[in-house]
Design a protein around this motif. Structure first.
Motif, short mmCIF file in Angstrom:
data_model
loop_
_atom_site.label_atom_id
_atom_site.label_comp_id
_atom_site.label_asym_id
_atom_site.label_seq_id
_atom_site.Cartn_x
_atom_site.Cartn_y
_atom_site.Cartn_z
N UNK A 1 5.11 7.26 1.02
CA UNK A 1 4.99 7.11 -0.43
C UNK A 1 3.93 6.06 -0.71
N UNK A 2 2.88 6.46 -1.38
CA UNK A 2 1.76 5.56 -1.62
C UNK A 2 1.87 4.91 -2.99
N UNK A 3 1.42 3.68 -3.08
CA UNK A 3 1.37 3.00 -4.36
C UNK A 3 0.18 3.52 -5.17
N UNK A 4 0.30 3.32 -6.45
CA UNK A 4 -0.76 3.78 -7.34
C UNK A 4 -2.08 3.13 -6.97
N UNK A 5 -3.11 3.95 -6.91
CA UNK A 5 -4.44 3.43 -6.60
C UNK A 5 -4.79 3.42 -5.12
N UNK A 6 -3.85 3.73 -4.26
CA UNK A 6 -4.12 3.77 -2.83
C UNK A 6 -4.44 5.21 -2.43
N UNK B 1 -4.55 8.34 -0.41
CA UNK B 1 -3.76 8.91 0.69
C UNK B 1 -4.64 9.41 1.81
N UNK B 2 -5.76 10.00 1.45
CA UNK B 2 -6.63 10.59 2.47
C UNK B 2 -7.41 9.54 3.24
N UNK B 3 -7.49 8.37 2.70
CA UNK B 3 -8.23 7.30 3.37
C UNK B 3 -7.31 6.48 4.27
N UNK B 4 -6.11 6.27 3.82
CA UNK B 4 -5.14 5.49 4.58
C UNK B 4 -4.00 6.41 5.01
N UNK B 5 -4.16 6.95 6.21
CA UNK B 5 -3.19 7.91 6.72
C UNK B 5 -2.05 7.19 7.42
N UNK B 6 -0.85 7.53 7.04
CA UNK B 6 0.33 6.89 7.61
C UNK B 6 1.19 7.93 8.30
N UNK B 7 1.61 7.57 9.52
CA UNK B 7 2.48 8.43 10.30
C UNK B 7 3.64 7.61 10.83
N UNK C 1 0.83 -1.20 0.00
CA UNK C 1 0.00 0.00 0.00
C UNK C 1 0.86 1.25 0.00
N UNK C 2 1.86 1.24 0.87
CA UNK C 2 2.67 2.45 1.02
C UNK C 2 3.97 2.13 1.74
N UNK C 3 4.93 3.00 1.49
CA UNK C 3 6.21 2.95 2.18
C UNK C 3 6.24 4.11 3.17
N UNK C 4 6.50 3.78 4.41
CA UNK C 4 6.47 4.76 5.48
C UNK C 4 7.90 5.14 5.85
#
Lengths: 112, 118
Positions: free
Chosen positions: B57-62, B64-70, B47-50
């Motif tokens: 860094x989010x993968x295409x199609x994911x 950002x506003x729905x899956x918040x990473x901190x 999904x993403x690299x934190x």
């Protein structure tokens, strides 16, 4: 786009038999990883293969890597029921990029 | 060594609520952590690299506003699923890379979090 395919997707085999799972990938990579996943669980690291011709063995499992053919194999010798699980291979896209791309997975069922 | 924990192990929530999942590296520092999603009988999808101290860094199609990473520290990354819906139900797995470890990309995986949205 890197693609990683495994074959077969499903494998049912009898105890005591030998079989091989294949992992093909579409672009150049020197690093390939094999993982095991039991139902409802996360991943368990099995092997890390870092160069062409690398071969690693642990118990009844042996993994090899042919970077020229873009192929890795996971060989199972004299299968036992405990080896029933889903096996994934994963590949780095290229050196310096830390992302792993996972294969489709092979669900292995060992029948007593 | 090289243990990664996730909390919670499983969570059931109502549609529209937000859920936070924690990923911790227990005995090493991880400047980079990864979040994966796995649907039943399917493979893992990144999904993403934190990255510690910077934006994920989010993968295409994911979304950002729905899956918040901190990734506020070298041992903790969080994934928040905002306004969860039933289609977000999945097995979420994190992994962490040892910052001072080997030269290759060995990732250590957490035990996973099963999210069910009613």
């Amino acid at each position: 786009e890197l693609k990683v395919e495994q074959n077969p997707l499903f494998l049912s085999m009898q105890e005591g038999k030998n079989y091989t799972i294949y992992c093909n990938y579409s672009t150049t990579s020197d690093r390939l990883y094999w993982y095991r996943q039991d139902p409802g669980k996360s991943l368990e690291s099995l092997f890390v293969l870092l160069s062409n011709g690398a071969v690693k063995q642990e118990g009844r499992l042996m993994a090899s890597l042919d970077t020229k053919a873009r192929l890795s194999t996971l060989h199972i010798t004299a299968a036992v029921h405990d080896l029933s699980a889903t096996y994934f291979c994963a590949v780095d896209m290229y050196f310096g990029n830390e992302k792993l791309t996972f294969g489709t997975g092979t669900r292995l069922t060992i029948i007593p | 060594g090289a243990v990664v924990s996730q909390h919670p192990s499983w969570v059931i929530c109502k549609s529209g609520t937000s859920v936070k999942i924690e990923c911790r590296s227990l005995d090493f520092q991880a400047t980079t952590m990864f979040w994966y999603r796995q649907f039943p009988k399917q493979s893992l999808m990144l999904m993403a690299t934190s990255n510690e101290g910077s934006k994920a860094t989010y993968e295409q199609g994911v979304e950002k506003d729905k899956f918040l990473i901190n990734h506020a520290s070298l041992t903790l990354s969080t994934l928040t699923v905002t306004s969860a819906h039933p289609e977000d139900s999945s097995f979420y797995i994190c992994s962490a890379r040892d910052s001072v470890g080997t030269s290759y990309n060995e990732q250590f995986f957490g035990p996973g979090t099963r999210l069910t949205v009613l």
